[in-house]
Write an enzyme that holds these catalytic residues in place. Structure first.
Site, PDB file in Angstrom:
ATOM      1  N   ARG A 167       0.831  -1.216   0.000  1.00  0.00           N
ATOM      2  CA  ARG A 167       0.000   0.000   0.000  1.00  0.00           C
ATOM      3  C   ARG A 167       0.865   1.266   0.000  1.00  0.00           C
ATOM      4  O   ARG A 167       0.544   2.251   0.669  1.00  0.00           O
ATOM      5  CB  ARG A 167      -0.955   0.023   1.205  1.00  0.00           C
ATOM      6  N   SER A 236     -11.002  -0.866   3.119  1.00  0.00           N
ATOM      7  CA  SER A 236     -10.228  -1.067   4.356  1.00  0.00           C
ATOM      8  C   SER A 236      -9.812   0.291   4.910  1.00  0.00           C
ATOM      9  O   SER A 236      -9.140   1.056   4.225  1.00  0.00           O
ATOM     10  CB  SER A 236      -8.959  -1.867   4.069  1.00  0.00           C
ATOM     11  N   GLU A 332      -5.271   3.504   6.149  1.00  0.00           N
ATOM     12  CA  GLU A 332      -4.922   3.363   4.728  1.00  0.00           C
ATOM     13  C   GLU A 332      -5.548   4.535   3.962  1.00  0.00           C
ATOM     14  O   GLU A 332      -5.029   5.001   2.955  1.00  0.00           O
ATOM     15  CB  GLU A 332      -5.486   2.030   4.213  1.00  0.00           C
TER      16      GLU A 332
HETATM   17  C1  FAD Z   1     -15.518  -0.853  -1.256  1.00  0.00           C
HETATM   18  C2  FAD Z   1     -14.048  -0.559  -1.444  1.00  0.00           C
HETATM   19  C3  FAD Z   1     -13.157  -1.601  -1.620  1.00  0.00           C
HETATM   20  C4  FAD Z   1     -11.791  -1.349  -1.794  1.00  0.00           C
HETATM   21  N1  FAD Z   1     -10.955  -2.409  -1.966  1.00  0.00           N
HETATM   22  C5  FAD Z   1      -9.632  -2.196  -2.149  1.00  0.00           C
HETATM   23  C6  FAD Z   1      -8.750  -3.302  -2.350  1.00  0.00           C
HETATM   24  O1  FAD Z   1      -9.162  -4.461  -2.392  1.00  0.00           O
HETATM   25  N2  FAD Z   1      -7.436  -3.035  -2.509  1.00  0.00           N
HETATM   26  C7  FAD Z   1      -6.948  -1.756  -2.497  1.00  0.00           C
HETATM   27  O2  FAD Z   1      -5.732  -1.598  -2.656  1.00  0.00           O
HETATM   28  N3  FAD Z   1      -7.762  -0.701  -2.313  1.00  0.00           N
HETATM   29  C8  FAD Z   1      -9.084  -0.879  -2.138  1.00  0.00           C
HETATM   30  N4  FAD Z   1      -9.920   0.189  -1.945  1.00  0.00           N
HETATM   31  C9  FAD Z   1      -9.357   1.550  -1.891  1.00  0.00           C
HETATM   32  C10 FAD Z   1      -9.451   2.348  -3.215  1.00  0.00           C
HETATM   33  O3  FAD Z   1     -10.426   1.808  -4.060  1.00  0.00           O
HETATM   34  C11 FAD Z   1      -8.110   2.379  -3.956  1.00  0.00           C
HETATM   35  O4  FAD Z   1      -7.136   3.005  -3.159  1.00  0.00           O
HETATM   36  C12 FAD Z   1      -8.213   3.123  -5.296  1.00  0.00           C
HETATM   37  O5  FAD Z   1      -7.029   2.963  -6.036  1.00  0.00           O
HETATM   38  C13 FAD Z   1      -8.490   4.611  -5.121  1.00  0.00           C
HETATM   39  O6  FAD Z   1      -8.790   5.139  -6.395  1.00  0.00           O
HETATM   40  P1  FAD Z   1      -9.522   6.518  -6.560  1.00  0.00           P
HETATM   41  O7  FAD Z   1      -9.482   6.875  -8.001  1.00  0.00           O
HETATM   42  O8  FAD Z   1     -10.851   6.480  -5.935  1.00  0.00           O
HETATM   43  O9  FAD Z   1      -8.543   7.486  -5.747  1.00  0.00           O
HETATM   44  P2  FAD Z   1      -8.948   8.729  -4.838  1.00  0.00           P
HETATM   45  O10 FAD Z   1      -9.597   8.234  -3.597  1.00  0.00           O
HETATM   46  O11 FAD Z   1      -9.657   9.736  -5.639  1.00  0.00           O
HETATM   47  O12 FAD Z   1      -7.504   9.268  -4.457  1.00  0.00           O
HETATM   48  C14 FAD Z   1      -6.664   8.520  -3.607  1.00  0.00           C
HETATM   49  C15 FAD Z   1      -5.289   9.188  -3.541  1.00  0.00           C
HETATM   50  O13 FAD Z   1      -4.653   9.072  -4.809  1.00  0.00           O
HETATM   51  C16 FAD Z   1      -4.340  10.367  -5.330  1.00  0.00           C
HETATM   52  N5  FAD Z   1      -4.601  10.334  -6.774  1.00  0.00           N
HETATM   53  C17 FAD Z   1      -5.741   9.940  -7.386  1.00  0.00           C
HETATM   54  N6  FAD Z   1      -5.602  10.038  -8.719  1.00  0.00           N
HETATM   55  C18 FAD Z   1      -4.352  10.517  -8.946  1.00  0.00           C
HETATM   56  C19 FAD Z   1      -3.614  10.862 -10.115  1.00  0.00           C
HETATM   57  N7  FAD Z   1      -4.124  10.729 -11.345  1.00  0.00           N
HETATM   58  N8  FAD Z   1      -2.355  11.345  -9.965  1.00  0.00           N
HETATM   59  C20 FAD Z   1      -1.805  11.482  -8.733  1.00  0.00           C
HETATM   60  N9  FAD Z   1      -2.453  11.177  -7.599  1.00  0.00           N
HETATM   61  C21 FAD Z   1      -3.710  10.702  -7.702  1.00  0.00           C
HETATM   62  C22 FAD Z   1      -5.277  11.330  -4.614  1.00  0.00           C
HETATM   63  O14 FAD Z   1      -4.741  12.633  -4.560  1.00  0.00           O
HETATM   64  C23 FAD Z   1      -5.375  10.689  -3.237  1.00  0.00           C
HETATM   65  O15 FAD Z   1      -4.264  11.027  -2.450  1.00  0.00           O
HETATM   66  C24 FAD Z   1     -11.301  -0.022  -1.782  1.00  0.00           C
HETATM   67  C25 FAD Z   1     -12.208   1.042  -1.611  1.00  0.00           C
HETATM   68  C26 FAD Z   1     -13.567   0.776  -1.450  1.00  0.00           C
HETATM   69  C27 FAD Z   1     -14.525   1.921  -1.303  1.00  0.00           C
END
Ligand code: FAD
Length: 355
Positions: A167, A236, A332
């Site tokens: 992570r 998580s 996380e």
């Molecule tokens: C129901 C559920 C299940 C999940 N299961 C998992 C799992 O199994 N494994 C896992 O690893 N995670 C899991 N996650 C967490 C999450 O889905 C991941 O971390 C995902 O990659 C976040 O993507 P996002 O586009 O929503 O990022 P955001 O939440 O929009 O952003 C997260 C971070 O990344 C940065 N960021 C986003 N896009 C960019 C970009 N283009 N350039 C630079 N920085 C950027 C943001 O500034 C922020 O700091 C889960 C979440 C939920 C709600």
């Protein structure tokens, strides 16, 4: 027309974060062309405003209104090339992660199926090196392309240079707040073998197809995890903690059944959800925030939760886990204030500091 003219003011972010927390962005824009990044960053700089890029908002805890520019990544596009050994797929950062995984499986390019149904965008996937069911992004990513604020230009890092870890990546450390990821390149081997040594996937037969693995992962995730569209959550909430072998031994004398896994540097990884569950905290709530009834690692917005409810709940869990196991849980989820991301302990305090 300049992208600056499409910047909106005072935009409600509740549909842009999966906790569905009410918070506003003072300024807000959708990024559809990578060439616009420079202009947007310059605009925020000229007004001395903080900026933040988000994808699906599925890993965020918005603590209050954001006083700067929120850039929502909507960059789209997928390019595929292949050689005798592998498929090389370049996906734009604003592509929806799950739809992208589904598309690759349908196209007969296996390798991402274990990462199905993780919410969010392709661009966020390298940030915390997403992982599930025995695979991490690091296993399939070959390059990450981004706009760097350090050089005001597009740059590319190899997977190795991204310093992927559990992570974690360079984008959460040295390059934190310094990049906007625009593209991620995946190398998927043509000599693919299903990865089915994790959890319920062990029950799948040898020679199983990627489509079947994909469907099984989706089925298991749907049965275990709350759908953020129905019950706000960010997956998580805490990382699985790492402890020394000595610490593990002393915990095992008290809790012989405690799950633990080998980790790097001779450490052991514990299951944060197990620790929380052991304390009987499933269903425990503060205000509108609660520990999920079935998944102790998932905190949910049960009923119009405020960020302060989630903070109080998080603080309570950290204290309880520290007191019982001498283990400090680290969120996380990323904590976002009016000016950007903060280190969670600045608002949570540290239960270990009281001693
Ligand atoms: C129901 C559920 C299940 C999940 N299961 C998992 C799992 O199994 N494994 C896992 O690893 N995670 C899991 N996650 C967490 C999450 O889905 C991941 O971390 C995902 O990659 C976040 O993507 P996002 O586009 O929503 O990022 P955001 O939440 O929009 O952003 C997260 C971070 O990344 C940065 N960021 C986003 N896009 C960019 C970009 N283009 N350039 C630079 N920085 C950027 C943001 O500034 C922020 O700091 C889960 C979440 C939920 C709600």
């Amino acid at each position: 027309m300049s992208v600056v003219s499409s910047i909106q003011s005072d935009v409600d972010l509740s549909s842009y974060n999966t906790f569905a927390l009410a918070a506003k962005a003072k300024h807000f824009v959708e990024l559809k062309h990578a060439e616009d990044i420079n202009e947007l960053i310059a605009w925020a700089g000229s007004k001395q405003l903080p900026w933040m890029v988000i994808g699906g908002g599925s890993n965020l805890l918005l603590l209050e209104d954001f006083s700067g520019l929120v850039i929502v990544n909507k960059l789209r596009g997928i390019e595929v090339s292949e050689d005798a050994d592998c498929y090389t797929i370049k996906a734009a950062a604003g592509e929806d992660w799950h739809q992208f995984v589904q598309w690759t499986v349908k196209q007969g390019m296996p390798g991402l199926e274990n990462l199905a149904l993780i919410p969010g965008t392709v661009g966020a996937s390298p940030v915390q090196n997403i992982g599930a069911y025995g695979i991490e992004l690091a296993d399939v990513c070959s390059e990450v392309e981004f706009y760097s604020l350090l050089t005001n230009s597009m740059q590319t890092l190899s997977s190795k240079q991204c310093k992927f870890a559990y992570r974690d990546s360079i984008f959460k450390a040295q390059l934190k707040d310094q990049v906007i990821i625009s593209k991620v390149t995946f190398k998927l081997s043509k000599s693919w073998l299903a990865k089915r040594d994790y959890g319920g996937l062990q029950l799948l037969a040898e020679g199983v197809s990627a489509q079947t693995v994909f469907e099984e992962v989706c089925r298991m995730r749907i049965s275990k995890l709350p759908d953020p569209k129905i019950l706000g959550n960010a997956g998580s909430f805490f990382k699985n903690p790492l402890v020394s072998q000595e610490h593990l031994s002393s915990l095992l004398t008290r809790y012989p059944e405690m799950p633990n896994y080998p980790a790097s540097n001779g450490q052991a990884k514990l299951a944060a959800g197990w620790l929380i569950d052991k304390l009987g905290l499933k269903g425990y709530s503060i205000g509108g925030a609660a520990v999920h009834q079935d998944q102790a690692l998932v905190l949910v917005n049960k009923a119009n939760a405020k960020a302060s409810d989630l903070l109080a709940l998080c603080r309570h869990i950290r204290q309880q886990v520290w007191q019982s196991f001498n283990v400090l849980l680290q969120p996380e989820v990323r904590f976002i204030t009016h000016s950007g991301e903060i280190e969670p302990s600045t608002v949570l305090g540290r239960p270990d500091a009281a001693e």
